[in-house]
Scaffold this motif. Structure first.
Motif, PDB file in Angstrom:
ATOM      1  N   GLY A  93       0.985  -0.718   4.849  1.00 35.81           N
ATOM      2  CA  GLY A  93       0.982   0.205   5.037  1.00 35.81           C
ATOM      3  C   GLY A  93       0.500  -0.153   6.143  1.00 35.81           C
TER       4      GLY A  93
ATOM      5  N   ARG B 258       0.980  -1.191  -0.416  1.00 34.98           N
ATOM      6  CA  ARG B 258      -0.404  -0.275   0.124  1.00 34.98           C
ATOM      7  C   ARG B 258       1.151   1.412  -0.033  1.00 34.98           C
ATOM      8  NH1 ARG B 258      -4.937  -0.171   1.691  1.00 34.98           N
ATOM      9  NH2 ARG B 258      -5.338   1.435   0.946  1.00 34.98           N
ATOM     10  N   VAL B 259       0.547   2.031  -0.454  1.00 40.50           N
ATOM     11  CA  VAL B 259       1.401   3.754  -1.093  1.00 40.50           C
ATOM     12  C   VAL B 259       0.673   4.320   0.223  1.00 40.50           C
ATOM     13  CG1 VAL B 259       2.048   3.079  -3.112  1.00 40.50           C
ATOM     14  CG2 VAL B 259       0.064   4.113  -2.925  1.00 40.50           C
ATOM     15  N   LEU B 260       1.401   5.954   0.473  1.00 41.43           N
ATOM     16  CA  LEU B 260       0.905   7.273   0.862  1.00 41.43           C
ATOM     17  C   LEU B 260       0.055   6.565   2.419  1.00 41.43           C
ATOM     18  CD1 LEU B 260       0.213   8.650  -2.644  1.00 41.43           C
ATOM     19  CD2 LEU B 260       2.132   9.278  -1.003  1.00 41.43           C
ATOM     20  N   VAL B 261       0.798   5.684   3.047  1.00 46.47           N
ATOM     21  CA  VAL B 261       0.068   5.001   4.719  1.00 46.47           C
ATOM     22  C   VAL B 261       1.268   5.881   5.482  1.00 46.47           C
ATOM     23  CG1 VAL B 261      -0.939   3.552   6.181  1.00 46.47           C
ATOM     24  CG2 VAL B 261      -0.956   3.846   3.534  1.00 46.47           C
ATOM     25  N   ASN B 262       0.882   6.536   6.764  1.00 50.52           N
ATOM     26  CA  ASN B 262       1.935   6.892   7.831  1.00 50.52           C
ATOM     27  C   ASN B 262       2.313   6.107   7.932  1.00 50.52           C
ATOM     28  OD1 ASN B 262       3.078   8.586   9.383  1.00 50.52           O
ATOM     29  ND2 ASN B 262       1.635  10.396   9.546  1.00 50.52           N
TER      30      ASN B 262
ATOM     31  N   SER C 102       5.430   6.286  10.127  1.00 50.49           N
ATOM     32  CA  SER C 102       6.462   7.139  10.829  1.00 50.49           C
ATOM     33  C   SER C 102       6.692   5.918  12.525  1.00 50.49           C
ATOM     34  CB  SER C 102       6.530   8.404  11.243  1.00 50.49           C
ATOM     35  OG  SER C 102       4.522   8.731  11.254  1.00 50.49           O
TER      36      SER C 102
END
Length: 370
Positions: free
Chosen positions: A346, A53-57, A59
């Protein structure tokens, strides 16, 4: 500084195996008869694919989980494997210290070369972890009870009853090598000295101890009457046995085929896992061991419904490679790989890991959804 030789579990296997005498290497690495199950334990994981999955925070990704009521750094425990001093003289003591450093729990074999008291003391000098005592059903019930009582008194929290061993698997390499535990190594939990062990073949020693008269109805209530520790069944591969574990009030099962060392042609554990998870219905805990060689394998097992993964041979290879530091390297590799897989898919916690995160490779056509 990064070790340029050892970067993966495969590397640790190669380097560790080189350092072992042939008899010990064959004992640790081989399985039953044609080695089908040993091989498929590893390869079965390869047909499952990760769904990134992409553009998942991510951090604040947190790989930790809870096992035996306490938090561990990631969903891995060390399986009970006997004769660890054949890989390194510190054996289970080195493993226990490494587990404590990485805050994961450890199973201890009845055929450990160090006593449970020594193993517990070794970890307590480093950190606070839980230990589970592996147990066979024995002809000598008095000795079996002593093992249980010693484990509980030492602070163990669970019994891992090995249920898949009415006999010893047909292991051709052990027979060809006339394998026997090397001189100087005893089995303190089994109250066996080196001299007593060497007096018998490996097969004969096991058969003289082990009871094939075991049964759910006899063994589980008997163990429950002797201890307040949790009771887990290790060696389960079918829904039917999960249902029996539930019926007899067991606390959990480990989906396992004994590393392919008992019944060859039994299924890879990752392939047996789904039916066991379904039969559990969330009412009994499900763990898995067998063939786990990467962080991706750990992730796939969790996605298929396991709560935790247990590792055996990688620890033995780590011990042979570099003792305690070698086991630490195994855990470092697996932790780092698992954490990165979580990030790429993700997942910010293990609770986010589900079947939606993996698929199955189809012979012809697109990736199959599970």
């Amino acid at each position: 500084m990064r070790d340029k030789i050892v970067l993966s579990i495969e590397d640790i296997q190669e380097q560790g195996s080189k350092k072992l005498p042939k008899s010990a290497r064959d004992f640790f690495n081989s399985g039953a008869t044609s080695q089908v199950t040993v091989h498929e334990n590893n390869t079965a994981f390869k047909k499952y694919r990760l769904r990134p999955r992409v553009l998942v925070n991510v951090s604040k990704v947190d790989p930790s989980t809870t096992v035996f009521g306490s938090k561990i750094s990631f969903p891995v425990c060390v399986s009970p494997t006997g004769n660890q001093a054949m890989a390194h003289m510190d054996g289970e003591l080195a493993t226990s210290r490494a587990c404590a450093k990485y805050n994961i729990h450890m199973g201890v074999s009845s055929f450990a070369n160090h006593s449970i008291e020594e193993v517990r003391e070794a970890s307590n000098k480093v950190g606070t972890i839980k230990h589970a005592m592996q147990l066979y059903t024995m002809k000598d019930r008095v000795l079996q009870e002593r093992v249980i009582k010693r484990a509980e008194a030492a602070g163990c929290v669970a019994i891992l009853l090995t249920g898949d061993s009415p006999a010893l698997g047909v292991r051709y390499n052990e027979w060809r090598n006339d394998f026997r535990t090397p001189p100087g190594l005893g089995f303190p939990m089994m109250e066996k000295s080196s001299q007593q062990i060497l007096a018998q073949t490996h097969d004969a020693g096991f058969l003289s101890m082990n009871s094939d008269y075991h049964s759910w109805a006899d063994d589980i209530p008997w163990i429950r009457s002797k201890t307040k520790m949790e009771i887990w069944i290790k060696g389960v591969l079918t829904a039917e046995d999960v249902l029996l574990a539930r019926e007899y009030g067991c606390d959990g099962v480990v989906v396992s085929n004994h590393g392919g060392r008992q019944l060859d042609d039994s299924p890879a554990t990752i392939d047996a896992l789904p039916e066991c998870v379904k039969a559990a219905e969330g009412k009994i805990r499900i763990h898995i061991d067998g063939g786990i060689r990467s962080g991706a394998d750990i992730f796939k097992a969790l996605a298929m419904g396991a709560e935790c993964c247990w590792i055996g041979r990688p620890v033995l290879w780590g011990l042979a490679y570099n003792g305690e530091k070698g086991v630490e390297k195994v855990l470092e590799v697996l932790y780092g790989e698992f954490r990165r897989v979580m990030m790429f898919t993700g997942c910010t916690s293990v609770a986010d890991i589900s079947r939606a995160k993996i698929g199955i490779a189809m012979a012809n056509g697109p990736l199959g959804r599970l």
